[in-house]
Design a protein around this motif. Structure first.
Motif, short mmCIF file in Angstrom:
data_model
loop_
_atom_site.label_atom_id
_atom_site.label_comp_id
_atom_site.label_asym_id
_atom_site.label_seq_id
_atom_site.Cartn_x
_atom_site.Cartn_y
_atom_site.Cartn_z
N LYS A 150 0.45 -1.22 0.36
CA LYS A 150 -0.06 -0.19 0.06
C LYS A 150 0.79 1.00 0.10
O LYS A 150 0.58 2.37 0.15
CB LYS A 150 -0.69 -0.21 1.03
N ASN A 151 1.88 1.21 -0.36
CA ASN A 151 3.14 2.49 0.06
C ASN A 151 4.39 2.50 -1.25
O ASN A 151 5.06 1.03 -1.12
CB ASN A 151 3.48 2.71 1.72
N ASP A 152 3.85 2.66 -1.73
CA ASP A 152 5.30 2.47 -3.31
C ASP A 152 6.87 2.32 -2.37
O ASP A 152 8.30 2.07 -3.29
CB ASP A 152 5.82 2.77 -4.48
N SER A 153 7.35 2.97 -1.28
CA SER A 153 8.23 3.41 -1.00
C SER A 153 8.68 1.99 0.14
O SER A 153 10.02 2.15 0.47
CB SER A 153 8.34 4.11 -0.03
N ILE A 154 8.14 1.03 0.67
CA ILE A 154 7.94 0.26 0.93
C ILE A 154 8.57 -1.53 0.82
O ILE A 154 7.57 -1.91 -0.43
CB ILE A 154 7.05 -0.28 1.99
N ALA A 155 9.96 -2.41 1.21
CA ALA A 155 10.39 -3.44 0.60
C ALA A 155 9.26 -4.08 0.96
O ALA A 155 8.29 -4.42 1.63
CB ALA A 155 11.52 -3.43 1.21
N VAL A 156 8.47 -4.79 0.37
CA VAL A 156 7.82 -6.77 0.36
C VAL A 156 8.94 -7.18 1.20
O VAL A 156 9.56 -8.06 1.28
CB VAL A 156 8.08 -7.10 -0.97
N ILE A 157 8.06 -7.66 2.19
CA ILE A 157 8.44 -8.47 3.31
C ILE A 157 7.57 -10.19 3.53
O ILE A 157 6.38 -9.39 3.93
CB ILE A 157 8.22 -8.24 5.08
N ILE A 158 7.93 -10.78 3.28
CA ILE A 158 7.10 -12.05 3.14
C ILE A 158 7.05 -12.41 4.87
O ILE A 158 7.99 -13.14 5.50
CB ILE A 158 7.62 -13.38 2.08
N PRO A 159 5.58 -12.80 5.14
CA PRO A 159 4.82 -13.23 6.39
C PRO A 159 5.11 -14.41 6.94
O PRO A 159 4.65 -15.16 7.74
CB PRO A 159 4.17 -12.46 6.35
N TYR A 160 5.27 -15.53 5.37
CA TYR A 160 5.37 -16.88 5.53
C TYR A 160 6.39 -17.55 6.25
O TYR A 160 7.72 -16.92 6.24
CB TYR A 160 5.01 -17.27 4.57
N SER A 161 6.18 -18.65 7.04
CA SER A 161 7.44 -19.28 6.93
C SER A 161 7.79 -20.45 6.15
O SER A 161 7.57 -20.60 5.01
CB SER A 161 7.57 -20.21 8.45
N ASP A 162 9.16 -20.36 6.01
CA ASP A 162 9.56 -21.44 5.39
C ASP A 162 8.69 -22.19 4.38
O ASP A 162 8.82 -23.09 3.60
CB ASP A 162 11.17 -22.07 5.58
#
Length: 352
Positions: A150-162
């Protein structure tokens, strides 16, 4: 008799090489009898037998074999070169055994019919086609990054476990297009590699253990890249030897996944390769595209680059050289450069 016995396995190695290279001249035969005949049954059984294990049996076997190798070297350290003939025959005997099981259990897939021939698509592309592809990947990557954060300046962080990533990866393989349905996948056997730290120094994001058919993922690298890596290693498990083809199938399955994080991993991966290929064609030609990439996407790219930079040592260069030549010896004439060749497959496939 004991002396003659020492020559059996080294001689068998020579015979094996001749047989494998001869069979390799007939990709139709390999495709029908091995890649679509024997191997799928074997792969299914091995994944079924070992997929439930929470750790990589293949990594454990490798660790034991490495210990035994060091033990043997230490034991024969005195007078090693003096007994060069005996020690050389012992080494060739072990190579012979590995060569046999490698090709029986997976390696003959290197000699199957190339995917671009089966799909009847052209791998080569023009600068214009590459720019069009890069633009598409750029727009899609930006769109997904914005949708997730929702913000073009924030890096994507995957919330899942391996483990959750490995489970979700199966969904992309159920959405394969009809013309790629031969690469469907059942009963997963995907593990976080016990050698993730050494793999980082070797420059590998993952690998397939050809002896146990377990897909290994380096779980230290940036998590946003893990969905694509997982799908890539799964493609090897379906019987694909070519790295460019595994990148292609990995991209297709991750992008067809209903999960947005998988889609982002796929499109950001393709964008990175497209930009690299533009630079290869003409230095500076990727700049107009880079300027349009969302700041959050660039942060992910920087995260990935910083990770690999910290593990860049002469060891990395050594393994890249070794693996480059290994690929070239196994029907992949482009060696390590073959990874980027998937862009040609993706461009050609889009036109179908």
């Amino acid at each position: 008799y004991a002396v003659k016995r020492k020559f059996i396995l080294p001689l068998f190695l020579v015979i094996q090489i001749i047989v494998v290279k001869t069979i390799g001249l007939f990709p139709d035969f390999v495709e029908a009898w091995y890649s679509k005949g024997f191997y799928p049954k074997l792969g299914f059984v091995s994944r079924k037998a070992l997929g439930w294990m929470p750790f990589s049996l293949g990594d454990v076997i490798y660790f034991i074999l490495i210990l035994l190798l060091f033990r043997w070297i230490w034991k024969h350290r005195i007078g090693f070169f003096k007994e060069w003939k005996t020690n050389g025959l012992t080494i060739l005997s072990w190579v012979s055994v590995f060569y046999f099981f490698f090709h029986l259990l997976w390696g003959m897939n290197y000699y199957r019919i190339p995917l671009h021939e089966k799909l009847q698509i052209e791998k080569e592309y023009s600068a214009k086609q590459l720019k069009t592809f890069a633009e598409k990947m750029l727009l899609k990557t930006n769109e997904l990054q914005l949708k997730i954060t929702k913000n073009d300046s924030i890096a994507v962080i995957i919330p899942y476990s391996d483990k959750e990533i490995y489970n979700l990866a199966l969904k992309g393989y159920t959405n394969l297009p009809i013309d790629l349905n031969e690469f469907h996948y059942e009963d997963k056997s995907i593990k976080s590699s016990l050698f993730s730290y050494p793999l980082s120094y070797m420059g590998f994001g993952g690998y397939l253990n050809p002896f146990t058919n377990e897909a290994q993922v380096n779980n230290l690298k940036p998590k946003y890249t893990s969905p694509l890596t997982t799908c890539h290693e799964m493609a090897h498990q379906t019987g694909i030897g070519s790295e460019s083809e595994c990148n292609f199938i990995g991209f297709i399955t991750a992008s067809k996944n209903e999960d947005l994080y998988f889609q982002y991993s796929a499109y950001s991966f393709a964008l990175r390769y497209a930009l690299n290929n533009l630079e290869v064609l003409k230095e500076g030609s990727s700049k107009p595209f880079v300027e349009k990439i969302n700041a959050g996407v660039l942060k992910n790219f920087d995260e990935n680059e910083l990770f690999w930079d910290q593990y860049q040592t002469p060891i990395n260069s050594l393994f890249e050289y070794f693996y480059d030549n290994f690929l070239k010896a196994n029907q992949q004439k482009d060696g390590m450069e073959g990874y980027s060749k998937f862009v040609g497959l993706a461009i050609g496939y889009e036109k179908l």
